[in-house]
Design a protein around this motif. Sequence first.
Motif, PDB file in Angstrom:
ATOM      1  N   GLY A  84       0.828  -1.193   0.000  1.00 47.31           N
ATOM      2  CA  GLY A  84       0.000   0.000   0.000  1.00 47.31           C
ATOM      3  C   GLY A  84       0.859   1.238   0.000  1.00 47.31           C
ATOM      4  O   GLY A  84       2.033   1.206  -0.369  1.00 47.31           O
ATOM      5  N   GLN A  85       0.272   2.354   0.451  1.00 51.04           N
ATOM      6  CA  GLN A  85       1.014   3.599   0.509  1.00 51.04           C
ATOM      7  C   GLN A  85       0.536   4.440   1.685  1.00 51.04           C
ATOM      8  O   GLN A  85      -0.607   4.309   2.137  1.00 51.04           O
ATOM      9  CB  GLN A  85       0.866   4.379  -0.802  1.00 51.04           C
ATOM     10  N   LEU A  86       1.444   5.296   2.178  1.00 58.56           N
ATOM     11  CA  LEU A  86       1.163   6.183   3.297  1.00 58.56           C
ATOM     12  C   LEU A  86       1.128   7.626   2.821  1.00 58.56           C
ATOM     13  O   LEU A  86       1.930   8.036   1.976  1.00 58.56           O
ATOM     14  CB  LEU A  86       2.246   6.062   4.378  1.00 58.56           C
ATOM     15  N   MET A  87       0.193   8.398   3.378  1.00 58.01           N
ATOM     16  CA  MET A  87       0.171   9.846   3.217  1.00 58.01           C
ATOM     17  C   MET A  87       0.336  10.444   4.609  1.00 58.01           C
ATOM     18  O   MET A  87      -0.503  10.214   5.486  1.00 58.01           O
ATOM     19  CB  MET A  87      -1.127  10.322   2.585  1.00 58.01           C
ATOM     20  N   VAL A  88       1.412  11.195   4.805  1.00 55.35           N
ATOM     21  CA  VAL A  88       1.719  11.765   6.116  1.00 55.35           C
ATOM     22  C   VAL A  88       1.684  13.282   6.010  1.00 55.35           C
ATOM     23  O   VAL A  88       2.343  13.868   5.143  1.00 55.35           O
ATOM     24  CB  VAL A  88       3.107  11.311   6.607  1.00 55.35           C
ATOM     25  N   THR A  89       0.910  13.920   6.888  1.00 53.77           N
ATOM     26  CA  THR A  89       0.822  15.380   6.913  1.00 53.77           C
ATOM     27  C   THR A  89       1.046  15.880   8.329  1.00 53.77           C
ATOM     28  O   THR A  89       0.638  15.242   9.298  1.00 53.77           O
ATOM     29  CB  THR A  89      -0.550  15.875   6.414  1.00 53.77           C
ATOM     30  N   VAL A  90       1.715  17.023   8.427  1.00 55.49           N
ATOM     31  CA  VAL A  90       1.914  17.694   9.713  1.00 55.49           C
ATOM     32  C   VAL A  90       0.942  18.872   9.748  1.00 55.49           C
ATOM     33  O   VAL A  90       0.981  19.754   8.885  1.00 55.49           O
ATOM     34  CB  VAL A  90       3.358  18.190   9.866  1.00 55.49           C
ATOM     35  N   LEU A  95       4.587  15.537   4.369  1.00 49.52           N
ATOM     36  CA  LEU A  95       5.906  15.132   4.846  1.00 49.52           C
ATOM     37  C   LEU A  95       6.955  15.241   3.746  1.00 49.52           C
ATOM     38  O   LEU A  95       8.106  15.627   4.003  1.00 49.52           O
ATOM     39  CB  LEU A  95       5.846  13.701   5.387  1.00 49.52           C
ATOM     40  N   ALA A  96       6.568  14.919   2.517  1.00 46.38           N
ATOM     41  CA  ALA A  96       7.521  14.980   1.407  1.00 46.38           C
ATOM     42  C   ALA A  96       8.094  16.386   1.258  1.00 46.38           C
ATOM     43  O   ALA A  96       9.286  16.556   0.976  1.00 46.38           O
ATOM     44  CB  ALA A  96       6.839  14.541   0.113  1.00 46.38           C
ATOM     45  N   ALA A  97       7.254  17.414   1.456  1.00 44.57           N
ATOM     46  CA  ALA A  97       7.731  18.792   1.327  1.00 44.57           C
ATOM     47  C   ALA A  97       8.673  19.168   2.462  1.00 44.57           C
ATOM     48  O   ALA A  97       9.515  20.058   2.292  1.00 44.57           O
ATOM     49  CB  ALA A  97       6.539  19.747   1.298  1.00 44.57           C
ATOM     50  N   LEU A  98       8.547  18.491   3.610  1.00 44.49           N
ATOM     51  CA  LEU A  98       9.377  18.819   4.771  1.00 44.49           C
ATOM     52  C   LEU A  98      10.716  18.081   4.760  1.00 44.49           C
ATOM     53  O   LEU A  98      11.530  18.285   5.651  1.00 44.49           O
ATOM     54  CB  LEU A  98       8.619  18.485   6.063  1.00 44.49           C
ATOM     55  N   LEU A 142      13.201  15.775   9.263  1.00 44.87           N
ATOM     56  CA  LEU A 142      12.317  16.718   8.583  1.00 44.87           C
ATOM     57  C   LEU A 142      12.604  18.123   9.111  1.00 44.87           C
ATOM     58  O   LEU A 142      13.122  18.292  10.214  1.00 44.87           O
ATOM     59  CB  LEU A 142      10.849  16.347   8.790  1.00 44.87           C
ATOM     60  N   LYS A 143      12.256  19.114   8.307  1.00 46.01           N
ATOM     61  CA  LYS A 143      12.488  20.509   8.687  1.00 46.01           C
ATOM     62  C   LYS A 143      11.201  21.298   8.501  1.00 46.01           C
ATOM     63  O   LYS A 143      10.618  21.311   7.416  1.00 46.01           O
ATOM     64  CB  LYS A 143      13.601  21.129   7.840  1.00 46.01           C
ATOM     65  N   LEU A 144      10.755  21.962   9.568  1.00 45.88           N
ATOM     66  CA  LEU A 144       9.552  22.783   9.506  1.00 45.88           C
ATOM     67  C   LEU A 144       9.903  24.183   9.009  1.00 45.88           C
ATOM     68  O   LEU A 144      10.988  24.698   9.275  1.00 45.88           O
ATOM     69  CB  LEU A 144       8.907  22.880  10.894  1.00 45.88           C
ATOM     70  N   PRO A 145       8.973  24.811   8.304  1.00 42.56           N
ATOM     71  CA  PRO A 145       9.226  26.185   7.849  1.00 42.56           C
ATOM     72  C   PRO A 145       9.168  27.170   9.016  1.00 42.56           C
ATOM     73  O   PRO A 145       8.517  26.911  10.032  1.00 42.56           O
ATOM     74  CB  PRO A 145       8.092  26.432   6.851  1.00 42.56           C
ATOM     75  N   GLU A 146       9.840  28.294   8.869  1.00 45.21           N
ATOM     76  CA  GLU A 146       9.845  29.323   9.906  1.00 45.21           C
ATOM     77  C   GLU A 146       8.425  29.845  10.139  1.00 45.21           C
ATOM     78  O   GLU A 146       7.660  30.063   9.198  1.00 45.21           O
ATOM     79  CB  GLU A 146      10.753  30.481   9.481  1.00 45.21           C
TER      80      GLU A 146
END
Length: 243
Positions: free
Chosen positions: A156-162, A175-178, A210-214
């Motif tokens: 399957g596949q995972l979708m991860v969001t913060v 998560l991919a963007a982070l 992972l890195k969060l935006p300012e």
Amino acid sequence: MAGWEVRPSDPRRAARVRWGLLLLLLAVPAAFYAGVWWQLRATQSVEVERQPMQERVIALEQELEQLRQRLVVVGSGEKVAQQANEQSRLTIKLLEEQIFKQQQDLAFYKGVLAPASRREGLRIRTFELQATDRPMHFRYKILLSRVGKDDKPLEGQLMVTVEGRQDSKAVSLQLAALTQDLPDQFSGQAIPFAFKHFQAIPEAGRFAELKLPEGFAPHQVRVRAEVKGEKPLERTFKWIDQE
């Protein structure tokens, strides 16, 4: 006389028939109780094997936490030798791999021991998160497992969001963007997986970054798993307290 029929009687044959019926009636409950006894013995045997493994995982996790704390102290000292620092990192990596292997085995045994009334299939076990010494940088890993005895790989596949807030607005970040420009970055929005009993993301029980935006204030992580032919599974995890 009309309507009467004379039949010969064999007492020994009738007795054999009665004994046969009696033995058949006794054999049915005996077979049932024998099956129950065998299932109980098999479950007890698996439980005996699982308990030492569980204790080993707890001990390894405690040792790993002590080493992580030691590494934080070591990293803060300006006069500490680089060799000692690197040795601690290698030891932590080795312990993480050992814990991952133990968790794989435990996931298998838990699947075997799971009661039949429980729904079999995918489980999102944890989204583990740790702060680092760099602002807005965090270490994470995701653990998946399954319940049941099926040896066919689960795909399957995972979708991860913060999820959180930025400029007083609710925001959800993939998560991919982070993970862009980081060692374990993802090439797409979804994270594919395929395993029989247990899987860690990233592999081998390591941590990714992972890195969060300012200006972004995280609140929780939402993990959604999709398996072909099954209903999507979703769990949310609170963001760690950084105070």
